[in-house]
Design an enzyme around this catalytic site. Structure first.
Site, PDB file in Angstrom:
ATOM      1  N   PRO A  65       0.851  -1.191   0.000  1.00  0.00           N
ATOM      2  CG  PRO A  65      -0.415  -1.372   1.942  1.00  0.00           C
ATOM      3  CD  PRO A  65       0.720  -1.966   1.213  1.00  0.00           C
ATOM      4  CG  HIS A  66       1.874   2.926  -3.300  1.00  0.00           C
ATOM      5  ND1 HIS A  66       1.500   1.631  -3.640  1.00  0.00           N
ATOM      6  CD2 HIS A  66       1.613   3.688  -4.395  1.00  0.00           C
ATOM      7  CE1 HIS A  66       1.040   1.625  -4.875  1.00  0.00           C
ATOM      8  NE2 HIS A  66       1.089   2.859  -5.353  1.00  0.00           N
TER       9      HIS A  66
END
Length: 148
Positions: A65-66
């Site tokens: 996740p970013h």
């Protein structure tokens, strides 16, 4: 760029518990916010908004996740191993148990792409994943992450 540019020993969590993706991202947002200096609500909002565009589950039990945050000065990472794998809508349909959160400065396009590529390359290796899954403590988990 090396993993040590993204991750410090304090940015590693082991046996994280969450029953679903949303709760996991909120939990990890709190941990990442503490290390990044950005408010937890802002981190969670950006991570969840990015996830709405498509799952960051890259397969083999891994998610990256970013989010790009306008107030962030430098890239910040958080590595977590879950106590129990959860559904993450990953590309291969497998549940996720290794999560590498990346918070990226909004204006640093090249750096952001480099950080994402490095994390994906590192977490694609079967040997690296086996070491991460075998770690018994947060210190071992950090040490199991190669500095490639």
């Amino acid at each position: 760029m090396k993993i040590s540019d993204l991750l410090s020993p304090g940015d590693v969590a082991i046996d994280v518990r969450a029953s679903n993706k949303r709760l996991l991202l909120q939990e990890l947002s709190a941990r990442a916010a503490a290390g990044s200096g950005i408010g937890v609500d802002k981190v969670a909002t950006y991570l969840l908004k990015r996830e709405e565009l498509g799952s960051t589950g890259i397969g083999r039990g891994v998610a990256i996740p970013h989010a790009r945050l306008p107030d962030l000065r430098r890239t910040h990472g958080l590595l977590a191993r879950l106590r129990q794998a959860i559904e993450f809508e990953a590309i291969d349909g497998a549940p996720v148990d290794i999560v590498f959160v990346l918070l990226l400065p909004a204006g640093a396009e090249t750096e952001a792409l480099g950080a994402l590529a490095l994390a994906a390359r590192t977490l694609r290796s079967s040997e690296n994943l086996a070491r991460l899954r075998a770690a018994k403590t947060a210190a071992e988990l950090f040490s199991a992450m190669p500095d490639g």
